[in-house]
Design a protein around this motif. Structure first.
Motif, PDB file in Angstrom:
ATOM      1  N   ILE A  55       0.761  -1.291   0.111  1.00 39.98           N
ATOM      2  CA  ILE A  55      -0.087   0.111   0.065  1.00 39.98           C
ATOM      3  C   ILE A  55       0.824   1.155  -0.094  1.00 39.98           C
ATOM      4  CG2 ILE A  55      -1.641   1.403   1.376  1.00 39.98           C
ATOM      5  CD1 ILE A  55      -3.061  -1.286   2.120  1.00 39.98           C
ATOM      6  N   THR A  56       1.810   1.074   0.812  1.00 45.29           N
ATOM      7  CA  THR A  56       2.756   2.092   0.873  1.00 45.29           C
ATOM      8  C   THR A  56       3.409   2.620  -0.505  1.00 45.29           C
ATOM      9  OG1 THR A  56       3.367   2.045   3.343  1.00 45.29           O
ATOM     10  CG2 THR A  56       5.183   3.205   1.910  1.00 45.29           C
ATOM     11  N   CYS A  57       3.799   1.644  -1.063  1.00 46.41           N
ATOM     12  CA  CYS A  57       4.331   2.027  -2.560  1.00 46.41           C
ATOM     13  C   CYS A  57       3.414   2.397  -3.501  1.00 46.41           C
ATOM     14  CB  CYS A  57       5.148   0.746  -2.803  1.00 46.41           C
ATOM     15  SG  CYS A  57       6.623   0.185  -1.969  1.00 46.41           S
ATOM     16  N   VAL A  58       2.276   1.944  -3.476  1.00 43.28           N
ATOM     17  CA  VAL A  58       1.329   2.515  -4.339  1.00 43.28           C
ATOM     18  C   VAL A  58       0.665   3.772  -3.997  1.00 43.28           C
ATOM     19  CG1 VAL A  58      -1.382   2.321  -5.150  1.00 43.28           C
ATOM     20  CG2 VAL A  58       0.447   0.129  -4.863  1.00 43.28           C
ATOM     21  N   LEU A  59       0.601   4.225  -2.590  1.00 44.12           N
ATOM     22  CA  LEU A  59       0.435   5.788  -2.417  1.00 44.12           C
ATOM     23  C   LEU A  59       1.566   6.481  -2.764  1.00 44.12           C
ATOM     24  CD1 LEU A  59      -1.128   5.309   1.120  1.00 44.12           C
ATOM     25  CD2 LEU A  59      -2.374   5.319  -1.048  1.00 44.12           C
TER      26      LEU A  59
ATOM     27  N   ALA B  90      13.057  -0.959   1.948  1.00 43.24           N
ATOM     28  CA  ALA B  90      13.778  -1.239   0.740  1.00 43.24           C
ATOM     29  C   ALA B  90      12.668  -1.235  -0.337  1.00 43.24           C
ATOM     30  CB  ALA B  90      14.320  -2.780   0.847  1.00 43.24           C
ATOM     31  N   ASN B  91      11.653  -1.662  -0.348  1.00 43.74           N
ATOM     32  CA  ASN B  91      10.634  -1.371  -1.287  1.00 43.74           C
ATOM     33  C   ASN B  91      10.354   0.107  -1.781  1.00 43.74           C
ATOM     34  OD1 ASN B  91      10.410  -4.012  -2.044  1.00 43.74           O
ATOM     35  ND2 ASN B  91       8.948  -4.457  -0.211  1.00 43.74           N
ATOM     36  N   ALA B  92      10.409   1.031  -0.872  1.00 45.12           N
ATOM     37  CA  ALA B  92      10.062   2.453  -1.018  1.00 45.12           C
ATOM     38  C   ALA B  92      11.191   2.780  -2.101  1.00 45.12           C
ATOM     39  CB  ALA B  92       9.894   3.283   0.156  1.00 45.12           C
ATOM     40  N   ALA B  93      12.474   2.364  -1.742  1.00 49.44           N
ATOM     41  CA  ALA B  93      13.511   2.561  -2.652  1.00 49.44           C
ATOM     42  C   ALA B  93      13.350   1.930  -3.899  1.00 49.44           C
ATOM     43  CB  ALA B  93      15.180   2.199  -2.193  1.00 49.44           C
ATOM     44  N   ARG B  94      12.908   0.863  -4.046  1.00 53.17           N
ATOM     45  CA  ARG B  94      12.567   0.179  -5.289  1.00 53.17           C
ATOM     46  C   ARG B  94      11.723   0.936  -6.297  1.00 53.17           C
ATOM     47  NH1 ARG B  94      11.991  -6.461  -5.828  1.00 53.17           N
ATOM     48  NH2 ARG B  94      13.942  -7.025  -4.659  1.00 53.17           N
TER      49      ARG B  94
ATOM     50  N   VAL C  10       9.123   8.461   1.686  1.00 51.85           N
ATOM     51  CA  VAL C  10       8.505   7.432   2.719  1.00 51.85           C
ATOM     52  C   VAL C  10       8.980   7.388   4.115  1.00 51.85           C
ATOM     53  CG1 VAL C  10       7.959   4.762   3.062  1.00 51.85           C
ATOM     54  CG2 VAL C  10       7.709   5.891   0.713  1.00 51.85           C
ATOM     55  N   ARG C  11       8.349   7.496   5.126  1.00 52.36           N
ATOM     56  CA  ARG C  11       8.884   7.343   6.283  1.00 52.36           C
ATOM     57  C   ARG C  11       8.469   6.337   7.157  1.00 52.36           C
ATOM     58  NH1 ARG C  11      10.819  11.162   4.243  1.00 52.36           N
ATOM     59  NH2 ARG C  11      10.517  13.370   4.818  1.00 52.36           N
TER      60      ARG C  11
END
Length: 201
Positions: A75-79, A103-107, A114-115
Motif C-alpha cells: 500500500i505504501t508503495c502504491v500511495l 527497501a521497497n520504497a527505494a525500489r 516514505v517514512r
C-alpha cells in the motif's frame, strides 16, 4: 499462540526472501518480501480489493498519508507512486516488515518521501490527509479498536480513511462500531467477501 506472527515485533524465524508481483492502476510492482511478515507470498486479497476499489490519491495530493500495518509495503508503495507530492508514513510493529518496506520504497523511487516507523516513533504532531489500512484483525477486537482509536483522530479535518475488512471477520460490525464512535462511514465497495469502508469526520 507460539512462533512468529505478522504482528511479532522482532521475528526470530529465518527470513526467507522472495518477491511479490502485482499491478495497480496500470503500474506493475515487484516488491521484496520475506517469511515472518503479513502475506509474505502474494498481495493479500483484501489489500488487492482495497487498492482496486478505494479512490487512490490524486497526483496533486500533498501532506502526509499513513499506511497502518504496512507489512512489506505494497500500500505504501502504491500511495507513494500515485501521490508524488505527498509524504507516506508506513507504520508496523514488525521490524522485518519495516526493513522490507524501506527497501521497497527505494525500489519504486520513493525513498525520500516514505517514512517507515514503529508506531511509537511517529511524531505526535503529524496529522494525515489520508489513512489507509488492511488492519490486523487477528490481534483481537479490543486491540483493533485501540489501534483505530489511536490513529483515526489524527486525520485532518477534511481527511479520509480507507479500510478493508473481510465480512466474515467482522467487517459489518466494525462499520457499526466506527459509527458508534462518531465517524461517518460509507461502505464504498464490496468484493470477494471484503468490505471497503470510507471513513471521515
Amino acid at each position: 499462540m507460539t512462533g512468529d506472527h505478522y504482528f511479532t515485533a522482532e521475528p526470530t524465524s529465518a527470513a526467507q526472501p522472495r518477491e511479490v508481483e502485482f499491478s495497480v492502476a496500470g503500474r506493475d510492482y515487484t516488491l521484496a518480501s520475506a517469511s515472518g511478515v503479513f502475506s509474505a507470498n502474494r498481495l493479500d486479497p483484501g489489500t488487492a480489493v482495497l487498492l482496486r476499489k478505494a479512490d487512490l490519491p490524486a497526483d496533486d495530493v500533498t501532506g502526509a498519508l499513513l499506511d497502518i500495518g504496512c507489512g512489506f509495503g505494497p500500500i505504501t508503495c502504491v500511495l507513494a507512486s500515485t501521490a508524488p507530492a505527498a509524504t507516506v508514513w508506513a507504520v508496523d510493529v514488525n521490524e522485518r516488515a519495516r526493513d522490507l518496506a524501506t527497501a521497497n520504497a527505494a525500489r519504486v523511487g520513493a525513498a525520500a518521501r516514505v517514512r517507515v516507523a514503529a508506531p511509537d516513533d511517529v511524531p505526535a504532531d503529524v496529522s494525515f490527509a489520508q489513512i489507509w489500512s488492511n488492519p490486523p484483525i487477528h490481534i483481537g477486537k479490543q486491540e483493533l479498536h485501540d489501534l483505530l482509536l489511536r490513529w483515526l483522530p489524527r486525520l485532518t479535518p477534511d481527511g479520509v480513511a480507507w479500510l478493508v475488512v473481510a465480512r466474515h471477520l467482522g467487517g459489518d460490525s466494525l462499520h457499526r462500531w466506527l459509527v458508534e464512535q462518531g465517524w461517518q462511514v460509507q461502505r464504498h465497495a464490496s468484493q470477494k467477501g471484503f468490505r471497503v469502508l470510507r471513513v471521515t469526520r
